[in-house]
Design a protein around this motif. Structure first.
Motif, PDB file in Angstrom:
ATOM      1  N   ALA A 143       0.840  -1.203   0.000  1.00 32.34           N
ATOM      2  CA  ALA A 143       0.000   0.000   0.000  1.00 32.34           C
ATOM      3  C   ALA A 143       0.870   1.247   0.000  1.00 32.34           C
ATOM      4  CB  ALA A 143      -0.921  -0.012   1.218  1.00 32.34           C
ATOM      5  N   ALA A 144       1.944   1.236   0.808  1.00 28.92           N
ATOM      6  CA  ALA A 144       2.831   2.393   0.908  1.00 28.92           C
ATOM      7  C   ALA A 144       3.525   2.679  -0.424  1.00 28.92           C
ATOM      8  CB  ALA A 144       3.876   2.157   1.999  1.00 28.92           C
ATOM      9  N   VAL A 145       4.004   1.627  -1.090  1.00 30.90           N
ATOM     10  CA  VAL A 145       4.672   1.792  -2.384  1.00 30.90           C
ATOM     11  C   VAL A 145       3.710   2.374  -3.413  1.00 30.90           C
ATOM     12  CG1 VAL A 145       5.645   0.523  -4.339  1.00 30.90           C
ATOM     13  CG2 VAL A 145       6.444   0.040  -2.028  1.00 30.90           C
ATOM     14  N   GLY A 146       2.479   1.873  -3.420  1.00 25.34           N
ATOM     15  CA  GLY A 146       1.491   2.392  -4.355  1.00 25.34           C
ATOM     16  C   GLY A 146       1.227   3.875  -4.138  1.00 25.34           C
ATOM     17  N   LEU A 147       1.128   4.279  -2.887  1.00 26.98           N
ATOM     18  CA  LEU A 147       0.877   5.687  -2.571  1.00 26.98           C
ATOM     19  C   LEU A 147       2.077   6.553  -2.935  1.00 26.98           C
ATOM     20  CD1 LEU A 147      -0.935   5.119   0.824  1.00 26.98           C
ATOM     21  CD2 LEU A 147      -1.973   6.120  -1.221  1.00 26.98           C
ATOM     22  N   GLN A 148       3.275   6.045  -2.698  1.00 26.72           N
ATOM     23  CA  GLN A 148       4.475   6.792  -3.082  1.00 26.72           C
ATOM     24  C   GLN A 148       4.550   6.977  -4.590  1.00 26.72           C
ATOM     25  OE1 GLN A 148       7.839   4.723  -1.400  1.00 26.72           O
ATOM     26  NE2 GLN A 148       7.176   5.086   0.717  1.00 26.72           N
ATOM     27  N   ASP A 149       4.211   5.939  -5.334  1.00 28.32           N
ATOM     28  CA  ASP A 149       4.281   5.998  -6.792  1.00 28.32           C
ATOM     29  C   ASP A 149       3.354   7.051  -7.376  1.00 28.32           C
ATOM     30  OD1 ASP A 149       6.196   4.069  -6.865  1.00 28.32           O
ATOM     31  OD2 ASP A 149       4.931   2.474  -7.675  1.00 28.32           O
ATOM     32  N   MET A 150       2.226   7.287  -6.720  1.00 31.51           N
ATOM     33  CA  MET A 150       1.250   8.221  -7.286  1.00 31.51           C
ATOM     34  C   MET A 150       1.282   9.585  -6.604  1.00 31.51           C
ATOM     35  SD  MET A 150      -2.396   6.853  -5.724  1.00 31.51           S
ATOM     36  CE  MET A 150      -2.052   5.158  -5.262  1.00 31.51           C
ATOM     37  N   GLU A 151       2.319   9.850  -5.794  1.00 35.23           N
ATOM     38  CA  GLU A 151       2.329  11.089  -5.008  1.00 35.23           C
ATOM     39  C   GLU A 151       2.164  12.335  -5.868  1.00 35.23           C
ATOM     40  OE1 GLU A 151       5.023  13.478  -1.698  1.00 35.23           O
ATOM     41  OE2 GLU A 151       5.655  11.497  -2.397  1.00 35.23           O
ATOM     42  N   ARG A 152       2.914  12.426  -6.950  1.00 36.64           N
ATOM     43  CA  ARG A 152       2.842  13.640  -7.764  1.00 36.64           C
ATOM     44  C   ARG A 152       1.476  13.818  -8.402  1.00 36.64           C
ATOM     45  NH1 ARG A 152       8.559  14.339 -11.091  1.00 36.64           N
ATOM     46  NH2 ARG A 152       9.895  14.637  -9.254  1.00 36.64           N
ATOM     47  N   SER A 153       0.904  12.729  -8.885  1.00 32.35           N
ATOM     48  CA  SER A 153      -0.364  12.829  -9.596  1.00 32.35           C
ATOM     49  C   SER A 153      -1.565  12.874  -8.662  1.00 32.35           C
ATOM     50  CB  SER A 153      -0.522  11.649 -10.567  1.00 32.35           C
ATOM     51  OG  SER A 153      -0.429  10.418  -9.866  1.00 32.35           O
ATOM     52  N   ALA A 154      -1.425  12.314  -7.463  1.00 32.47           N
ATOM     53  CA  ALA A 154      -2.588  12.190  -6.574  1.00 32.47           C
ATOM     54  C   ALA A 154      -2.578  13.153  -5.398  1.00 32.47           C
ATOM     55  CB  ALA A 154      -2.678  10.755  -6.040  1.00 32.47           C
ATOM     56  N   ALA A 155      -1.512  13.909  -5.225  1.00 26.34           N
ATOM     57  CA  ALA A 155      -1.437  14.799  -4.062  1.00 26.34           C
ATOM     58  C   ALA A 155      -2.453  15.931  -4.114  1.00 26.34           C
ATOM     59  CB  ALA A 155      -0.029  15.373  -3.928  1.00 26.34           C
ATOM     60  N   THR A 156      -3.136  16.074  -5.249  1.00 28.38           N
ATOM     61  CA  THR A 156      -4.224  17.050  -5.342  1.00 28.38           C
ATOM     62  C   THR A 156      -5.566  16.412  -4.976  1.00 28.38           C
ATOM     63  OG1 THR A 156      -4.430  16.562  -7.697  1.00 28.38           O
ATOM     64  CG2 THR A 156      -3.066  18.441  -7.088  1.00 28.38           C
ATOM     65  N   ASP A 157      -5.538  15.162  -4.521  1.00 30.05           N
ATOM     66  CA  ASP A 157      -6.746  14.433  -4.130  1.00 30.05           C
ATOM     67  C   ASP A 157      -6.718  14.235  -2.614  1.00 30.05           C
ATOM     68  OD1 ASP A 157      -8.569  12.212  -3.531  1.00 30.05           O
ATOM     69  OD2 ASP A 157      -8.676  11.955  -5.711  1.00 30.05           O
ATOM     70  N   SER A 209      -2.474   7.977   2.983  1.00 28.60           N
ATOM     71  CA  SER A 209      -1.058   8.064   3.345  1.00 28.60           C
ATOM     72  C   SER A 209      -0.885   8.201   4.848  1.00 28.60           C
ATOM     73  CB  SER A 209      -0.398   9.243   2.617  1.00 28.60           C
ATOM     74  OG  SER A 209      -0.395   9.038   1.221  1.00 28.60           O
ATOM     75  N   LEU A 210      -1.731   8.975   5.488  1.00 32.02           N
ATOM     76  CA  LEU A 210      -1.668   9.110   6.944  1.00 32.02           C
ATOM     77  C   LEU A 210      -1.967   7.783   7.634  1.00 32.02           C
ATOM     78  CD1 LEU A 210      -3.404  12.577   7.454  1.00 32.02           C
ATOM     79  CD2 LEU A 210      -1.060  11.996   8.136  1.00 32.02           C
ATOM     80  N   SER A 211      -2.955   7.063   7.132  1.00 29.21           N
ATOM     81  CA  SER A 211      -3.312   5.788   7.757  1.00 29.21           C
ATOM     82  C   SER A 211      -2.202   4.752   7.583  1.00 29.21           C
ATOM     83  CB  SER A 211      -4.641   5.266   7.199  1.00 29.21           C
ATOM     84  OG  SER A 211      -4.540   4.993   5.817  1.00 29.21           O
ATOM     85  N   VAL A 212      -1.583   4.722   6.398  1.00 32.15           N
ATOM     86  CA  VAL A 212      -0.495   3.768   6.163  1.00 32.15           C
ATOM     87  C   VAL A 212       0.758   4.167   6.939  1.00 32.15           C
ATOM     88  CG1 VAL A 212       1.064   2.838   4.397  1.00 32.15           C
ATOM     89  CG2 VAL A 212      -1.385   2.989   3.943  1.00 32.15           C
ATOM     90  N   ASP A 213       1.020   5.462   7.060  1.00 36.57           N
ATOM     91  CA  ASP A 213       2.141   5.911   7.892  1.00 36.57           C
ATOM     92  C   ASP A 213       1.975   5.431   9.334  1.00 36.57           C
ATOM     93  OD1 ASP A 213       3.453   7.123   5.837  1.00 36.57           O
ATOM     94  OD2 ASP A 213       3.098   9.186   6.490  1.00 36.57           O
ATOM     95  N   ARG A 214       0.763   5.520   9.835  1.00 38.20           N
ATOM     96  CA  ARG A 214       0.502   5.039  11.205  1.00 38.20           C
ATOM     97  C   ARG A 214       0.728   3.529  11.279  1.00 38.20           C
ATOM     98  NH1 ARG A 214      -4.098   6.995  11.562  1.00 38.20           N
ATOM     99  NH2 ARG A 214      -5.379   5.206  10.995  1.00 38.20           N
ATOM    100  N   ASP A 215       0.271   2.800  10.290  1.00 37.41           N
ATOM    101  CA  ASP A 215       0.460   1.350  10.267  1.00 37.41           C
ATOM    102  C   ASP A 215       1.941   0.977  10.275  1.00 37.41           C
ATOM    103  OD1 ASP A 215      -2.288   1.185  10.087  1.00 37.41           O
ATOM    104  OD2 ASP A 215      -2.314   0.823   7.929  1.00 37.41           O
TER     105      ASP A 215
END
Length: 407
Positions: free
Chosen positions: A225-239, A246-252
């Motif tokens: 899950a973390a890798v997927g979120l990192q991969d889309m950071e530039r395109s998805a950070a406006t969502d 990302s906050l939930s996975v960081d806590r995990d």
């Protein structure tokens, strides 16, 4: 795929070299390098596993009962229509038929149910377009929540309680990705699914109750899950959902709270009205996640003000949000350390700001009763007649018991 494998091989070699160096001199610097390289190697392995699952999903045959024809038939024959997946009653109190259908809880449930049906029917374009439409207004329901929350809550419930397999979920997100080129929503749904899949191995108990094998599976899936979120950071950070996930996975992953707070600050600067962002940060600060009541109080005070001015309505809303996270008959007033005058002023402002929401009214009454603030409870209790909101009340507390205690 090859660049990912090459990265893994490079990191694996560096990790081995760091291990050798640490064994030779045992310095703190080399020991830390071993830990850092191990973490990076684990993420690279997760990236490979994720790509393998995606490749398999793209070639996974569609079962006959999930084909386009079967879905079309099911959607038109009432007896074959699939009910929506909902959390069990011990996780979330179900709506009552008497609850206001126009209020936030009922609206989010209806929208979430619609999201599930669009996803299962393969109507990805409609689902994607609806998400983008609702993302334009992040506080558009009577209780201050949003339709966008409802859409994502519905997909979460489908993945968690709907009996859908990982293979089917991956196949469907792959189809969604092909249907709506360039959209980040299917990638976000996939990351959510990986996180739920991780907890299916770990369970929701304390870490001490989890076996070593289950914990390893949990960590591997969380890394995906973390890798997927990192991969889309530039395109998805406006969502806003990217920040929430990302906050939930960081806590995990036990990311330091300072880094979580920095990510929260970035998200809330863009989406100040999106309540799930605050909910995720408050969850990370809960005592059960290694935080403390003091940390919760300090956070609420910090984000409820600006330039030395405290906004009572925001202050009260965040304490209400935290009380709902703790659940049951938890008393924010007794267990936390809110300023009583600011809290009471804020609760009144919050209620008046959302005059059409039975849920807000009932939440204020619930908080007052649980905290034995019976004067405040008596001031709102007459308004409850004919306006009960079931989700606002836990099993251990009711309007009847509060009326009795406050009399």
């Amino acid at each position: 795929f090859l660049p990912v494998v090459a990265t893994f091989a490079t990191l694996r070699l560096r990790w081995a070299q760091a291990n050798v160096a640490a064994l030779r001199d045992g310095s703190a610097q080399n020991t830390q390098a071993v830990l850092t390289d191990a973490e990076q190697t684990g993420l690279a392995q997760a990236a490979i596993d994720r790509l393998k699952l995606r490749a398999e999903a793209e070639n996974f045959p569609v079962p006959l009962n999930q084909s386009a024809v079967a879905v079309w038939i099911k959607s038109r024959l009432p007896g074959l229509h699939q009910d929506c997946a909902n959390p069990p009653a011990n996780v979330q109190r179900p709506l009552s038929p008497d609850d206001d259908a126009e209020d936030g809880p009922a609206q989010r449930h209806a929208i979430g149910c619609r999201a599930q049906r669009m996803f299962m029917a393969g109507d990805y374009r409609a689902l994607d377009a609806t998400m983008k439409k609702y993302a334009r207004a992040l506080s558009d329901l009577p209780d201050g929540s949003s339709r966008l929350e409802g859409l994502w809550e519905g997909l979460y419930d489908l993945f968690e309680y709907g009996g859908i397999s990982v293979e089917e979920a991956m196949r469907r997100t792959s189809e969604w990705r092909k249907s709506v080129k360039g959209s980040v929503e299917p990638d976000l749904a996939e990351a959510m699914m990986f996180r739920i899949w991780a907890y299916s191995a770990r369970g929701h108990g304390y870490a001490s109750s989890v076996s070593a094998q289950a914990m390893q599976i949990y960590l591997a899936r969380t890394a995906m899950a973390a890798v997927g979120l990192q991969d889309m950071e530039r395109s998805a950070a406006t969502d806003p959902m990217w920040y929430v996930l990302s906050l939930s996975v960081d806590r995990d992953q036990s990311v330091p709270i300072e880094r979580q707070r920095a990510l929260f600050d970035q998200g809330v600067a863009r989406f100040p009205d999106y309540t799930p962002l605050y909910r995720q940060m408050l969850t990370s600060l809960m005592p059960r996640w290694g935080g403390s009541t003091q940390a919760v109080d300090e956070f609420i005070h910090a984000v409820s003000g600006k330039n030395g001015q405290l906004y009572p309505m925001t202050y009260a809303h965040l304490y209400l949000t935290y009380g709902s996270l703790e659940g049951g008959d938890y008393s924010v007033i007794e267990s936390q350390d809110p300023d009583p005058d600011v809290l009471k002023q804020g609760l009144e402002e919050f209620r008046k700001h959302h005059p059409r929401s039975d849920y807000v009214l009932n939440s204020v009454a619930h908080l007052a009763c649980a905290g034995h603030e019976y004067r405040l409870y008596r001031s709102v209790s007459p308004l409850l007649r004919g306006h009960i909101s079931t989700p606002a009340w836990p099993d251990k507390l009711s309007v009847a018991s509060c009326d009795k205690w406050s009399s």
